[in-house]
Design a protein around this motif. Structure first.
Motif, PDB file in Angstrom:
ATOM      1  N   LYS A 185       2.860   5.792  -3.152  1.00  0.00           N
ATOM      2  CA  LYS A 185       3.986   6.557  -3.686  1.00  0.00           C
ATOM      3  C   LYS A 185       3.898   6.651  -5.204  1.00  0.00           C
ATOM      4  O   LYS A 185       4.083   7.716  -5.793  1.00  0.00           O
ATOM      5  N   GLN A 186       3.592   5.527  -5.859  1.00  0.00           N
ATOM      6  CA  GLN A 186       3.488   5.516  -7.321  1.00  0.00           C
ATOM      7  C   GLN A 186       2.337   6.393  -7.809  1.00  0.00           C
ATOM      8  O   GLN A 186       2.484   7.140  -8.782  1.00  0.00           O
ATOM      9  N   VAL A 187       1.200   6.276  -7.149  1.00  0.00           N
ATOM     10  CA  VAL A 187       0.027   7.066  -7.549  1.00  0.00           C
ATOM     11  C   VAL A 187       0.309   8.551  -7.370  1.00  0.00           C
ATOM     12  O   VAL A 187       0.024   9.363  -8.257  1.00  0.00           O
ATOM     13  N   THR A 188       0.889   8.914  -6.239  1.00  0.00           N
ATOM     14  CA  THR A 188       1.189  10.322  -5.977  1.00  0.00           C
ATOM     15  C   THR A 188       2.159  10.870  -7.017  1.00  0.00           C
ATOM     16  O   THR A 188       1.965  11.974  -7.542  1.00  0.00           O
ATOM     17  N   ARG A 242      -2.369   7.000   0.819  1.00  0.00           N
ATOM     18  CA  ARG A 242      -2.091   5.742   1.529  1.00  0.00           C
ATOM     19  C   ARG A 242      -3.245   5.381   2.455  1.00  0.00           C
ATOM     20  O   ARG A 242      -3.678   4.230   2.516  1.00  0.00           O
ATOM     21  N   LYS A 243      -3.786   6.365   3.176  1.00  0.00           N
ATOM     22  CA  LYS A 243      -4.916   6.104   4.064  1.00  0.00           C
ATOM     23  C   LYS A 243      -6.147   5.652   3.279  1.00  0.00           C
ATOM     24  O   LYS A 243      -6.865   4.738   3.697  1.00  0.00           O
ATOM     25  N   LEU A 244      -6.398   6.296   2.149  1.00  0.00           N
ATOM     26  CA  LEU A 244      -7.535   5.891   1.316  1.00  0.00           C
ATOM     27  C   LEU A 244      -7.376   4.458   0.822  1.00  0.00           C
ATOM     28  O   LEU A 244      -8.337   3.689   0.805  1.00  0.00           O
ATOM     29  N   LEU A 245      -6.170   4.099   0.422  1.00  0.00           N
ATOM     30  CA  LEU A 245      -5.921   2.751  -0.088  1.00  0.00           C
ATOM     31  C   LEU A 245      -6.049   1.700   1.011  1.00  0.00           C
ATOM     32  O   LEU A 245      -6.581   0.609   0.778  1.00  0.00           O
ATOM     33  N   ALA A 246      -5.564   2.021   2.193  1.00  0.00           N
ATOM     34  CA  ALA A 246      -5.663   1.080   3.311  1.00  0.00           C
ATOM     35  C   ALA A 246      -7.123   0.832   3.680  1.00  0.00           C
ATOM     36  O   ALA A 246      -7.497  -0.286   4.044  1.00  0.00           O
ATOM     37  N   ALA A 247      -7.947   1.855   3.561  1.00  0.00           N
ATOM     38  CA  ALA A 247      -9.366   1.735   3.911  1.00  0.00           C
ATOM     39  C   ALA A 247     -10.199   1.099   2.807  1.00  0.00           C
ATOM     40  O   ALA A 247     -11.318   0.661   3.054  1.00  0.00           O
ATOM     41  N   ASN A 248      -9.656   1.059   1.597  1.00  0.00           N
ATOM     42  CA  ASN A 248     -10.436   0.582   0.455  1.00  0.00           C
ATOM     43  C   ASN A 248      -9.590  -0.328  -0.437  1.00  0.00           C
ATOM     44  O   ASN A 248      -9.007   0.133  -1.424  1.00  0.00           O
ATOM     45  N   PRO A 249      -9.524  -1.630  -0.108  1.00  0.00           N
ATOM     46  CA  PRO A 249      -8.713  -2.555  -0.907  1.00  0.00           C
ATOM     47  C   PRO A 249      -9.135  -2.627  -2.379  1.00  0.00           C
ATOM     48  O   PRO A 249      -8.302  -2.835  -3.251  1.00  0.00           O
ATOM     49  N   GLY A 250     -10.405  -2.408  -2.655  1.00  0.00           N
ATOM     50  CA  GLY A 250     -10.868  -2.408  -4.044  1.00  0.00           C
ATOM     51  C   GLY A 250     -10.250  -1.271  -4.837  1.00  0.00           C
ATOM     52  O   GLY A 250      -9.840  -1.446  -5.988  1.00  0.00           O
ATOM     53  N   ILE A 308       0.839  -1.201   0.000  1.00  0.00           N
ATOM     54  CA  ILE A 308       0.000   0.000   0.000  1.00  0.00           C
ATOM     55  C   ILE A 308       0.873   1.249   0.000  1.00  0.00           C
ATOM     56  O   ILE A 308       0.608   2.201  -0.731  1.00  0.00           O
ATOM     57  N   ILE A 309       1.922   1.240   0.807  1.00  0.00           N
ATOM     58  CA  ILE A 309       2.834   2.390   0.853  1.00  0.00           C
ATOM     59  C   ILE A 309       3.468   2.618  -0.516  1.00  0.00           C
ATOM     60  O   ILE A 309       3.529   3.748  -1.005  1.00  0.00           O
ATOM     61  N   ASP A 310       3.922   1.545  -1.148  1.00  0.00           N
ATOM     62  CA  ASP A 310       4.540   1.665  -2.474  1.00  0.00           C
ATOM     63  C   ASP A 310       3.529   2.136  -3.515  1.00  0.00           C
ATOM     64  O   ASP A 310       3.829   3.002  -4.340  1.00  0.00           O
ATOM     65  N   ASN A 314       6.537  -9.048  -0.944  1.00  0.00           N
ATOM     66  CA  ASN A 314       7.304  -8.387   0.097  1.00  0.00           C
ATOM     67  C   ASN A 314       8.632  -9.092   0.308  1.00  0.00           C
ATOM     68  O   ASN A 314       8.677 -10.302   0.477  1.00  0.00           O
ATOM     69  N   VAL A 315       9.707  -8.341   0.337  1.00  0.00           N
ATOM     70  CA  VAL A 315      11.026  -8.912   0.604  1.00  0.00           C
ATOM     71  C   VAL A 315      11.674  -8.243   1.811  1.00  0.00           C
ATOM     72  O   VAL A 315      12.893  -8.168   1.906  1.00  0.00           O
ATOM     73  N   SER A 316      10.873  -7.782   2.722  1.00  0.00           N
ATOM     74  CA  SER A 316      11.400  -7.131   3.916  1.00  0.00           C
ATOM     75  C   SER A 316      12.349  -8.068   4.642  1.00  0.00           C
ATOM     76  O   SER A 316      12.081  -9.256   4.810  1.00  0.00           O
ATOM     77  N   GLY A 317      13.485  -7.528   5.048  1.00  0.00           N
ATOM     78  CA  GLY A 317      14.457  -8.312   5.794  1.00  0.00           C
ATOM     79  C   GLY A 317      15.270  -9.262   4.947  1.00  0.00           C
ATOM     80  O   GLY A 317      15.979 -10.113   5.468  1.00  0.00           O
ATOM     81  N   SER A 318      15.175  -9.144   3.640  1.00  0.00           N
ATOM     82  CA  SER A 318      15.888 -10.037   2.737  1.00  0.00           C
ATOM     83  C   SER A 318      17.155  -9.374   2.223  1.00  0.00           C
ATOM     84  O   SER A 318      17.289  -8.164   2.221  1.00  0.00           O
TER      85      SER A 318
END
Length: 141
Positions: free
Chosen positions: A11-14, A89-97, A6-8, A125-129
């Protein structure tokens, strides 16, 4: 969609929409019904497609509306763009569609492709990789 995705996506949309908000924002406020006579190529086409999906959610959220108006007035203001990114980001988190719709506009069919020697394609996700490319590398743990 998980939080890093969602964060990524926000960022792309913005990044895609912010430069065109001086053109797109009047639609939100009712000052214009459609965009016409502006030639900005594929960037504007992409921004219009994203805005078509995003504008209804923005219209229903006062903080997002304010962030859009700030960026429309000063598209080069990094602080205003960061505030908009947070609201998206908040809008996307609240609305997965909505997140899925915007990801479709940005990424087509959702497939990830690595191109070129040493390229890495990540579809999740590759966090910690640790990712190592190249030849003859030795990785110790």
């Amino acid at each position: 969609m998980d939080t890093p995705q969602i964060i990524d996506l926000a960022k792309q949309v913005t990044t895609a929409v912010a430069p065109f908000l001086p053109i797109l924002e009047p639609i939100l406020t009712g000052a214009g019904e459609k965009i016409g006579g502006v030639a900005a190529g594929a960037g504007l086409d992409r921004a219009k497609a994203l805005w078509a999906k995003l504008s209804t959610a923005v219209r229903g959220n006062e903080d997002a509306r304010k962030a859009v108006q700030e960026v429309a007035q000063a598209p080069d203001d990094e602080d205003a763009v960061a505030a908009l990114r947070l609201q998206i980001r908040k809008l996307l988190a609240a609305n997965p569609g909505l997140a899925g719709d915007l990801a479709g506009v940005l990424g087509g069919d959702g497939r990830v492709v690595a191109s070129g020697e040493g390229s890495v394609a990540i579809g999740g996700n590759v966090s910690g990789s640790t990712i190592v490319t190249g030849r003859g590398n030795r990785v110790g743990r």
